[in-house]
Design a protein around this motif. Structure first.
Motif, PDB file in Angstrom:
ATOM      1  N   PRO A  56     -20.654   3.283 -11.061  1.00 23.98           N
ATOM      2  CA  PRO A  56     -19.511   3.841 -11.206  1.00 23.98           C
ATOM      3  C   PRO A  56     -18.742   3.395 -12.035  1.00 23.98           C
ATOM      4  CG  PRO A  56     -19.324   2.896  -9.164  1.00 23.98           C
ATOM      5  CD  PRO A  56     -20.746   2.565  -9.750  1.00 23.98           C
ATOM      6  N   ASN A  58     -16.408   4.167 -14.081  1.00 28.78           N
ATOM      7  CA  ASN A  58     -14.881   4.467 -14.279  1.00 28.78           C
ATOM      8  C   ASN A  58     -14.157   4.287 -13.183  1.00 28.78           C
ATOM      9  OD1 ASN A  58     -12.921   5.552 -16.188  1.00 28.78           O
ATOM     10  ND2 ASN A  58     -13.224   7.676 -15.332  1.00 28.78           N
ATOM     11  N   ASN A  59     -14.713   3.303 -12.246  1.00 29.23           N
ATOM     12  CA  ASN A  59     -14.046   3.209 -10.987  1.00 29.23           C
ATOM     13  C   ASN A  59     -13.479   1.754 -10.827  1.00 29.23           C
ATOM     14  OD1 ASN A  59     -13.594   3.100  -8.179  1.00 29.23           O
ATOM     15  ND2 ASN A  59     -14.820   4.957  -7.827  1.00 29.23           N
ATOM     16  N   TYR A  62     -14.998  -0.321  -7.896  1.00 34.00           N
ATOM     17  CA  TYR A  62     -16.384  -0.913  -8.217  1.00 34.00           C
ATOM     18  C   TYR A  62     -16.026  -2.322  -8.618  1.00 34.00           C
ATOM     19  CZ  TYR A  62     -20.541  -1.835 -10.679  1.00 34.00           C
ATOM     20  OH  TYR A  62     -21.710  -2.516 -11.211  1.00 34.00           O
ATOM     21  N   ASP A  81     -18.670   9.107 -15.295  1.00 36.37           N
ATOM     22  CA  ASP A  81     -18.116   8.619 -14.270  1.00 36.37           C
ATOM     23  C   ASP A  81     -19.283   7.716 -13.834  1.00 36.37           C
ATOM     24  OD1 ASP A  81     -15.769   9.678 -13.681  1.00 36.37           O
ATOM     25  OD2 ASP A  81     -16.706  11.485 -13.127  1.00 36.37           O
ATOM     26  N   SER A 349     -17.734   8.077  -2.003  1.00 37.36           N
ATOM     27  CA  SER A 349     -16.350   7.275  -1.946  1.00 37.36           C
ATOM     28  C   SER A 349     -16.414   5.838  -1.899  1.00 37.36           C
ATOM     29  CB  SER A 349     -15.125   7.924  -1.288  1.00 37.36           C
ATOM     30  OG  SER A 349     -13.958   7.277  -1.222  1.00 37.36           O
TER      31      SER A 349
END
Length: 395
Positions: A56, A58-59, A62, A81, A349
């Protein structure tokens, strides 16, 4: 019989479990139901870290959870993402061609974090509180198989997944060795002794029948595999050798519907970065060569490849620059004309984890199995996969 020679040669029979004589009664009917499609299963043993496999990128959660393990450099962005670990670059053409479906958040209720128990659950398709003695492929053989070689494992020992109640697959990592062992004069003596003794299924007849079936399977595999040997260049590793053998079996028209392969070493509690990169390189390069081999022989269209691991890893890295046992993970499905190529569903999530800090599963792995049996193998999953499972639409 000579006891020492009996023990020496019974190694061949270890690839098969006892095959009762009454199995013969449904061979004619079963032969009409096997179909022509093939399933190749790849087991990533040890618990592959799915979060560093499908990243992920773009998170921020993480990267915050994995300050030393998060992959940022050279990752392969597939969407805004999600992306591949850099070592999976050989699979990019499959993704771009619509020949790869990635199913995220696959798991089961009340996950078990023991390697052995979790692998048993995946191989038997049981619940976490059930203990089954037969595997899901073994039960497929019970209902639709006709010979042990209808399901083959590229190993010296047979996994629980391949063991049925009445019929089991065959295990071999070198079909030539299997054939040469079966040619030993000892087996001729076994057959003669079996026929003369008229032993029942409830004593040594089981073992004799097993060895007879083993010899028959070894002869069949060897003779038919000479039809079309593989000339594709594969990477130099054990997993690639397994897939090369599978390609040769498929391209030779062997009447085998399920092939079981494995790549081990994914239990990365410490120093994960280099270990996983090496293993994913072995996996992706070998699978890429395998698919190319099948395409060159026009057999890819009839082959589906399923890759799974017994569990994922924790979201948060540990103090040893590794990750500990987790739960939900991603599953790869490779094939021609997939209904849902690319990402089948969103990643779970990272802000809504379970009590142990793991990703929450959203798809039961048994639904994946039931879908493959129903939509690909074109058989009923009833009696093979326990309980009614929701069918998915990736194939």
């Amino acid at each position: 019989m000579d006891r020492r020679k009996f023990i020496k040669n019974s190694a061949l029979a270890s690839s098969l479990f006892f095959v009762p004589n009454f199995v013969k009664t449904f061979e004619t009917v079963a032969s009409e139901r096997l179909g022509y499609k093939r399933l190749v299963i790849v087991q990533l043993a040890g618990g592959n870290d799915g979060l560093n496999t499908i990243i992920p990128h773009n998170n921020d959660l993480y990267y915050n959870a994995r300050p030393r393990l998060a992959i940022s450099k050279d990752l392969i962005k597939l969407t805004d993402d999600l992306g591949f670990h850099p070592s999976l670059s050989p699979l990019r053409p499959l993704f771009d061609n619509g020949e790869l479906s990635i199913i995220n958040n696959v798991g089961y209720p009340n996950p078990v974090r023991s390697h052995f128990r979790s692998m048993d659950i995946w191989q038997t398709a049981s619940g976490s509180d059930e203990y089954l003695q037969s595997g899901w492929i073994g039960r497929y053989l019970d209902q639709y198989g006709k010979q042990p070689y209808n399901a083959m494992e590229m190993d010296e020992q047979l996994s629980l997944a391949m063991k049925g109640e009445h019929l089991n697959g065959i295990a071999t990592n070198d079909y030539k060795v299997l054939y040469n062992t079966a040619k030993d004069p000892y087996f001729k003596n076994v057959i003669n002794h079996y026929n003369d003794a008229h032993l029942s299924e409830h004593n040594l007849g089981y073992l004799y029948q097993t060895m007879i079936e083993a010899k028959s399977s070894a002869n069949y595999i060897f003779e038919n595999t000479k039809v079309k040997p593989s000339h594709k260049i594969y990477p130099q590793n054990k997993f690639a050798k397994q897939l090369k053998n599978v390609a040769q079996f498929i391209n030779s028209g062997l009447d085998t519907k399920v092939f079981y392969t494995s790549l081990s070493g994914f239990d990365t509690h410490a120093n994960q970065i280099n270990k996983q990169a090496r293993l994913l390189t072995h996996y992706s390069e070998s699978v890429s060569a395998f698919v190319q081999d099948l395409k060159q022989n026009d057999t890819f269209k009839d082959t589906l490849i399923l890759t799974f691991s017994e569990f994922g890893r924790r979201v948060k890295q540990n103090a040893a620059n590794g990750t500990d046992h987790g739960s939900a993970n991603n599953v790869f499905v490779i094939g021609k004309n997939l209904k849902t190529a690319g990402f089948y569903n969103k990643l779970a999530s990272l802000s809504d984890l379970d009590a142990n800090g793991d990703l929450k599963y959203s798809i039961d792995f048994r639904s994946v199995y039931a879908t493959i049996l129903s939509q690909w193998m074109e058989v009923s999953a009833e009696g093979i996969i326990p309980n009614q499972q929701k069918l998915l639409d990736f194939i």
